[in-house]
Design a protein around this motif. Structure first.
Motif, PDB file in Angstrom:
ATOM      1  N   HIS A   1       0.932   4.144  -2.893  1.00  0.00           N
ATOM      2  CA  HIS A   1       0.749   5.577  -2.654  1.00  0.00           C
ATOM      3  C   HIS A   1       1.896   6.389  -3.238  1.00  0.00           C
ATOM      4  CE1 HIS A   1      -2.698   4.516  -0.454  1.00  0.00           C
ATOM      5  NE2 HIS A   1      -2.140   4.294   0.724  1.00  0.00           N
TER       6      HIS A   1
ATOM      7  N   PRO B   1      -5.040   6.926   1.641  1.00  0.00           N
ATOM      8  CA  PRO B   1      -4.169   7.813   0.864  1.00  0.00           C
ATOM      9  C   PRO B   1      -4.404   9.299   1.127  1.00  0.00           C
ATOM     10  CG  PRO B   1      -5.956   7.030  -0.517  1.00  0.00           C
ATOM     11  CD  PRO B   1      -6.087   6.316   0.803  1.00  0.00           C
TER      12      PRO B   1
ATOM     13  N   MET C   1      -4.141  14.498  -1.445  1.00  0.00           N
ATOM     14  CA  MET C   1      -3.744  13.151  -1.873  1.00  0.00           C
ATOM     15  C   MET C   1      -2.569  13.284  -2.826  1.00  0.00           C
ATOM     16  SD  MET C   1      -7.319  11.140  -2.709  1.00  0.00           S
ATOM     17  CE  MET C   1      -6.378   9.786  -3.416  1.00  0.00           C
ATOM     18  N   ARG C   2      -1.833  12.194  -2.984  1.00  0.00           N
ATOM     19  CA  ARG C   2      -0.756  12.194  -3.970  1.00  0.00           C
ATOM     20  C   ARG C   2      -1.338  12.269  -5.372  1.00  0.00           C
ATOM     21  NH1 ARG C   2       4.114  11.049  -1.522  1.00  0.00           N
ATOM     22  NH2 ARG C   2       3.982   9.917   0.461  1.00  0.00           N
TER      23      ARG C   2
ATOM     24  N   GLU D   1       0.824  -1.211   0.000  1.00  0.00           N
ATOM     25  CA  GLU D   1       0.000   0.000   0.000  1.00  0.00           C
ATOM     26  C   GLU D   1       0.858   1.260   0.000  1.00  0.00           C
ATOM     27  OE1 GLU D   1      -3.109   0.152  -0.570  1.00  0.00           O
ATOM     28  OE2 GLU D   1      -3.504  -1.985  -0.471  1.00  0.00           O
ATOM     29  N   GLU D   2       1.921   1.239   0.787  1.00  0.00           N
ATOM     30  CA  GLU D   2       2.816   2.403   0.788  1.00  0.00           C
ATOM     31  C   GLU D   2       3.463   2.591  -0.585  1.00  0.00           C
ATOM     32  OE1 GLU D   2       3.685   4.867   3.048  1.00  0.00           O
ATOM     33  OE2 GLU D   2       1.868   4.133   4.029  1.00  0.00           O
TER      34      GLU D   2
END
Length: 533
Positions: free
Chosen positions: A77, A476, A416-417, A73-74
């Motif tokens: 992101h 996120p 968010m990114r 997940e990281e």
């Protein structure tokens, strides 16, 4: 698949049009007829539907990568793209697949009806048999979100060079509701069939935005103006006692607007009308928010037809009495259209004329533009009276002069990114305005999201602020200390029960970072609502 993946890699690695066209041309010269059809389909947004949800894709890819889910997940992101993340974390093996693009796509279509275990086995087997970029492309096709930086016009140009078929003819052939899983390359591109003609629209002619002063267009008496309506651009086709309604996105939307069936038997066969579909509540032009209540509905109830009717606001006619009249002048086409609307005006049809004005000065045009919001339009269309109806976006004869955006100062509250080259930066923002709560205290209420409008340097500065001032994390999303004020522009505004603020904005974007303002100076929800006409 390997050749297609190499093509996508080349297209993704350059911004130069000439390189993209040459890469596409060479691909079309070498690919099999079946792969050509699927490539055309993918690049013109005719992709198979997604057979597996993204939650399962994450789980199965993570299992192959043998890493903790939090690390996946990281990574996601940071990378900002699920297919790219999967392509990166799954180890490349010595396995090899020589299946064609067509074989993969047919398997992906068939996958939808398989069990979860069968889907998992298929995906993991193929992920391990593909190299990094093939795996990336394969996963993009699975997710159904395949996008590449090539317009359909560029693809058509390359196809024209490879097959020696006129670009305009190809543009016409590629319009319409064809299925890449059922049509051959010979049928799609090389054959001429009269039966294809019945429902096919013409390629749309698109305007360029005015650059600089409107007076630079020259003598005003060579031009006509119309309002630029804020609806859905469409072509309505009446041939052989059938009606077909196409959106500019090449979607057949006839069933979405059953009220247009009333044109049959009154508007003659052999007619194609270029028009805007507009909401028409209470007998007057509505907002785009009104129109959205009809968009995407699978069924159109009698109640919806009554409360949210639509009309065609017609501004051009492309075919008359079965003849393609696009090569006639705008003036010639308009006279036919105006007479048609006049002849049927007593028939109570959802069919109206987009009025045009001949002009005597550019000051007159500027004054009319200022009335656009009052008339529920986005601005003006300026068309040369002797222009033909062309294909695609071409400079010279059709221009759009939109209103300056509505503007409000808002506070950054969430981030968010981004994606692509900005996937390592927080660039997707949520903004809020002040509102009094039930006990009389001022609080910030979110009203819009925006992710464009700042320079790269400004995005980096805001990203640094967000990382240092994060309050909470929600997957996120990060909530941010309310401190930064931005000027937000948008095209339209309407009341909305679906939004916490009670207001929906159209095309919000960042105009500038107001580093000179404190958050107490940001606008209120009431300020926003006061802009509604």
């Amino acid at each position: 698949m390997r050749n297609f993946a190499d093509l996508i890699k080349t297209l993704d690695s350059t911004n130069k049009t000439t390189i993209k066209v040459e890469a596409l041309t060479q691909y079309f010269l070498q690919a099999s007829p079946e792969d050509k059809v699927w490539t055309i389909a993918i690049l013109s947004h005719r992709r198979p539907s997604r057979p597996v949800n993204t939650t399962l894709l994450r789980l199965w890819a993570n299992e192959l990568a043998n890493i903790p889910m939090w690390l996946f997940e990281e990574s996601y992101h940071i990378v900002g793209d699920l297919a790219e993340t999967i392509a990166l974390i799954i180890p490349t093996t010595k396995e090899y697949s020589d299946k064609s693009l067509t074989e993969f796509l047919q398997e992906i279509i068939a996958l939808k009806k398989k069990t979860e275990e069968e889907k998992k086995a298929y995906l993991q087997l193929n992920w391990l048999a593909l190299n990094y970029y093939e795996r990336f492309v394969f996963t993009k096709l699975i997710t159904g979100s395949f996008r590449v930086g090539v317009s359909q016009k560029l693809m058509t140009r390359a196809l024209s060079k490879a097959e020696n078929v006129d670009e305009d003819i190809l543009a016409y052939k590629l319009m319409g509701n064809w299925d890449p899983n059922k049509i051959t390359f010979q049928e799609l591109i090389l054959d001429e069939k009269s039966s294809d003609y019945l429902s096919k629209p013409y390629p749309f002619y698109l305007a360029y935005p005015i650059e600089g002063e409107v007076g630079n267009l020259g003598n005003s008496d060579e031009w006509s103006i119309e309002h630029k309506w804020d609806g859905i651009r469409s072509q309505t086709i009446i041939r052989e006692d059938e009606i077909f309604v196409w959106s500019r996105g090449e979607e057949l939307v006839t069933d979405k607007y059953p009220e247009f069936q009333s044109l049959l038997g009154i508007v003659p066969n052999g007619t194609v009308i270029d028009a805007e579909i507009l909401a028409f509540p209470n007998g007057e032009i509505g907002t785009f928010n009104d129109l959205q209540k009809r968009i995407g509905r699978k069924t159109i109830s009698a109640k919806l037809l009554e409360t949210n009717p639509v009309i065609l606001k017609a501004y051009d006619i492309l075919e008359w009495e079965g003849r393609d009249i696009r090569n006639q002048t705008y003036e010639y086409r308009r006279k036919i259209l105006e007479k048609l609307v006049e002849d049927v005006k007593d028939k109570n049809l959802p069919f109206y004329l987009s009025e045009r004005d001949t002009i005597t000065s550019w000051d007159e045009v500027a004054a009319e533009r200022m009335l656009a919001r009052e008339k529920r339009s986005e601005g003006l269309m300026i068309k040369r009276t002797n222009s033909t109806y062309q294909v695609g976006r071409k400079k010279g004869d059709w221009w759009k002069w939109k209103l300056e955006p509505l503007v409000i100062d808002a506070v950054l509250t969430y981030a968010m990114r981004g994606s692509g080259r900005r996937s390592n930066l927080f660039t997707d923002y949520t903004f809020a305005l002040w509102q009094e709560n039930e006990v009389g205290e001022k609080e910030l209420v979110t009203f819009a999201k925006a992710y464009s409008g700042l320079t790269d340097a400004e995005f980096r500065k805001v990203d640094d602020f967000i990382k240092k001032n994060t309050l909470e994390k929600f997957g996120p999303v990060r909530s941010v200390t309310p401190q930064l004020v931005f000027e937000i522009g948008f095209e339209g505004i309407a009341l909305s029960k679906r939004h916490k603020s009670g207001v929906a904005t159209r095309f919000p974007r960042i105009l500038r970072w107001r580093q000179d303002k404190k958050i107490a100076e940001a606008n209120t929800i009431e300020d926003l609502k006061s802009m509604i006409i």
